[in-house]
Scaffold this motif. Structure first.
Motif, PDB file in Angstrom:
ATOM      1  N   TYR A   1      -4.968   1.764  -3.773  1.00 59.42           N
ATOM      2  CA  TYR A   1      -3.562   1.753  -3.699  1.00 59.42           C
ATOM      3  C   TYR A   1      -3.231   2.417  -2.616  1.00 59.42           C
ATOM      4  O   TYR A   1      -3.818   3.425  -2.233  1.00 59.42           O
ATOM      5  N   ASP A   2      -1.918   2.392  -1.865  1.00 59.77           N
ATOM      6  CA  ASP A   2      -1.456   3.637  -1.094  1.00 59.77           C
ATOM      7  C   ASP A   2      -0.038   3.469  -0.722  1.00 59.77           C
ATOM      8  O   ASP A   2       0.821   4.222  -0.449  1.00 59.77           O
ATOM      9  N   ALA A   3       0.530   2.222  -0.979  1.00 60.78           N
ATOM     10  CA  ALA A   3       1.797   1.838  -0.292  1.00 60.78           C
ATOM     11  C   ALA A   3       2.671   1.264  -1.602  1.00 60.78           C
ATOM     12  O   ALA A   3       3.642   0.753  -1.187  1.00 60.78           O
ATOM     13  N   LYS A   4       2.366   1.726  -2.770  1.00 66.32           N
ATOM     14  CA  LYS A   4       3.281   1.215  -4.027  1.00 66.32           C
ATOM     15  C   LYS A   4       4.576   1.728  -3.885  1.00 66.32           C
ATOM     16  O   LYS A   4       4.625   3.034  -3.792  1.00 66.32           O
ATOM     17  N   PRO A   5       5.742   1.307  -3.759  1.00 64.03           N
ATOM     18  CA  PRO A   5       6.863   1.921  -3.456  1.00 64.03           C
ATOM     19  C   PRO A   5       7.183   2.613  -4.872  1.00 64.03           C
ATOM     20  O   PRO A   5       6.868   2.366  -5.886  1.00 64.03           O
ATOM     21  N   LYS A   6       7.960   3.769  -4.622  1.00 63.94           N
ATOM     22  CA  LYS A   6       8.402   4.713  -5.832  1.00 63.94           C
ATOM     23  C   LYS A   6       7.063   5.061  -6.586  1.00 63.94           C
ATOM     24  O   LYS A   6       7.500   5.726  -7.823  1.00 63.94           O
ATOM     25  N   SER A   7       6.000   4.861  -6.262  1.00 61.37           N
ATOM     26  CA  SER A   7       4.966   5.527  -6.992  1.00 61.37           C
ATOM     27  C   SER A   7       4.425   6.862  -6.619  1.00 61.37           C
ATOM     28  O   SER A   7       4.747   7.266  -5.550  1.00 61.37           O
TER      29      SER A   7
ATOM     30  N   SER B   1      -1.300  11.803  -1.366  1.00 62.61           N
ATOM     31  CA  SER B   1      -0.022  11.294  -1.089  1.00 62.61           C
ATOM     32  C   SER B   1       1.102  11.871  -0.523  1.00 62.61           C
ATOM     33  O   SER B   1       0.845  13.051  -0.011  1.00 62.61           O
ATOM     34  N   ASP B   2       2.007  11.006  -0.142  1.00 63.44           N
ATOM     35  CA  ASP B   2       3.114  11.522   0.388  1.00 63.44           C
ATOM     36  C   ASP B   2       3.781  12.982  -0.375  1.00 63.44           C
ATOM     37  O   ASP B   2       4.416  13.593   0.464  1.00 63.44           O
TER      38      ASP B   2
ATOM     39  N   LYS C   1       2.267   7.081  -3.795  1.00 64.74           N
ATOM     40  CA  LYS C   1       2.323   6.449  -2.420  1.00 64.74           C
ATOM     41  C   LYS C   1       2.021   7.177  -1.243  1.00 64.74           C
ATOM     42  O   LYS C   1       2.297   8.542  -1.327  1.00 64.74           O
TER      43      LYS C   1
END
Lengths: 344, 344
Positions: free
Chosen positions: A305-311, A272-273, A314
């Motif tokens: 998943y990959d771009a769920k904001p604030k997760s 993730s980021d 992300k």
């Protein structure tokens, strides 16, 4: 006859030195003979990701190779949530937090009507998350601090031995990714020292990481609470304070790596980021080095998943940077033959 | 003939497993034959201290022994200043601080007339120490922070490669205690993982501890500065901030042990009241466990001291507690046949 046992022992020693075995040697003669045919990553499908791992390990461990890395410098770091085990439907430490908070209410009913425990009982996630996760942080502090390290370890040990994942209906500890377990073993068999570097709290992971991943407490880096030592009634104890010493996430991961490990890793595995900075710290401007991102593409077997904001899961910036940086991106659906160690 | 090399290799492997060798194997056959006669602590005179170490290591590593400690739990911690090398006439990191501060003035002459650098030039220790070591702390921060970890490491590496002890006229790195080096090797050969746990700063020690003691950076615990990560101009860097994250001394030592190592040691070696709490944390209420205090009694070969007030080498409380706690007290004059690794 006297020389037979040492001779076999020597074969095994050599096989170990060459990195063909994991930690548990099987009957000697049989395995030593077919040493070259053992696939150390059997749950990985053939493809670029598997090849990249095998190739890098071979290049960095073969004496005389231009990319040879001396054994003491073979440091590999692994994110935990989403990299070694899932982080859905909730990060597992959050599930522990909720369970431990519920157990706390059971013992102290007067908590029931306080805002945090009320929101928890009602499953009101948005109330918990409001105002910069104020109520959630309270639950985290209530369940992680204000007790001795021994008391906290017991609370985690009890949970990890009994709590089950809501979808897979098995212990959380039985929900680790088999392909990553194989990668951990492959690296260790080749002289790499494997570390967890996680946003999760260090004392939570240390309780079970040795049994579950073969990673000892001293190789677990994570978010850290301050503690205070005292000798009371002839009992030495460390009390966990409700105060964070290090948030081991994003730019905090290189900080944690330097603080705990003190040298830059050669290999870095994330998803993730939150792992972007430690991937940079491991690889940018350094050769040989290796970065890998687990991309969660398999909604059938795991979660997509990959771009769920604030997760916490992300994955946008690091995925975008991957081609330029030469990081290996694992397509979980395509690259993994089997996802979990235990599929029961 | 083909089996001869593996046969010899196996003998060596067995000898290693039994703990008779340090890290560098000598010619094989000769040593393997007289394995049982090798004294792993040759620079220790026969006596209670030597016997206590050998006995404890034997008891905790022999399978079936009631005191057997499984290999992963064999954690041994060593204070550095006064335990592995001297701390006189100044703690060595303080000597580094003064030298680095002088080098700084040479590059920035405008510093010359500021109070801290003026006191340093005049050797005015009491001015440096006044007001809770205010000026001394400034020199420490100026020479340890405000730069990247790489820059700091270079500054230490240059110093350790050249700076000499004023009395012994040899490199500081050549002033380590031979008996303690032997103890480190003995423990490692018996499956103990050896850690430094020092009031000195962790980044200072990590530069040379692997070469000097065989202790890798990830096994060095110490006083820690906060750092900040950034990627600037495609270069990832950690900048050391002028802010302490952990003071790893006295009650801070058990805190540092838990933070970095995450499990309680089985053996603890110290020399001052700064080590009292980690001696407690290692031994009180825990069996098997081992505590040892190096008592500096040899003014001829080293320095004789224990009760200097306000010194880092003060040894009063821990020495008084030793009999009750069962800690081994080393009388340096009586117990050590040779003090230093290098006596040139």
């Amino acid at each position: 006859m006297r020389s037979r046992l040492p001779y076999r022992a020597a074969l095994v020693a050599v096989a170990f030195a060459l990195g063909f075995y994991g930690s548990v040697p099987a009957p000697l003669t049989a395995r030593a003979q077919k040493v070259e045919k053992i696939d150390p990553l059997p749950s990985w499908n053939e493809g670029a990701a598997k090849t990249a791992i095998l190739d890098f390990v071979a290049r960095t461990t073969k004496e005389g190779s231009p990319d040879f890395v001396p054994a003491p410098e073979r440091i590999a770091v692994f994110d935990n949530d989403g990299t070694l085990w899932p982080e859905n439907p909730l990060p597992f430490e959050l599930a522990f937090t909720f369970d431990a908070a519920k157990a706390r209410v059971a013992k102290k009913p007067e908590l029931k009507d306080t805002p945090a425990y009320k929101a928890l009982a009602e499953g009101d996630i948005s109330a918990l998350a409001a105002d910069h996760h104020k109520l959630l942080m309270q639950l985290a502090l209530d369940t992680h601090a204000g007790m001795t390290t021994d008391e906290f370890h017991k609370s985690v040990a009890d949970w990890i031995a009994t709590a089950k994942h809501p979808r897979y209906k098995r212990l959380y500890a039985d929900c680790t990714f088999l392909p990553m377990q194989e990668a951990l073993k492959l690296l260790r068999a080749n002289g790499y020292k494997t570390f967890i570097v996680s946003g999760g709290t260090v004392e939570f992971m240390r309780v079970w990481a040795e049994k579950v991943y073969g990673i000892p407490p001293e190789q677990v880096v994570g978010t850290t609470f301050k503690t205070k030592y005292a000798l009371v009634d002839e009992k030495p104890a460390l009390t966990i304070l409700p105060e964070i010493a290090l948030i081991d996430d994003k730019a905090g991961k290189p900080v944690g790596i330097q603080q705990f490990i003190g040298r830059r890793p050669v290999m870095c595995f994330g998803n993730s980021d939150g792992d972007h900075e430690m991937l940079q710290w491991t690889t940018v401007g350094r050769k040989p080095s290796f970065g890998l991102i687990v991309h969660h593409t398999d909604g059938d077997r795991e979660y997509a998943y990959d771009a769920k904001p604030k997760s916490s899961g992300k994955l946008v910036e690091a995925l975008e940077a991957a081609p330029k940086r030469g990081w290996t991106v694992v397509d979980m659906k395509k690259d993994w033959k089997q996802v979990f160690t235990s599929e029961k």
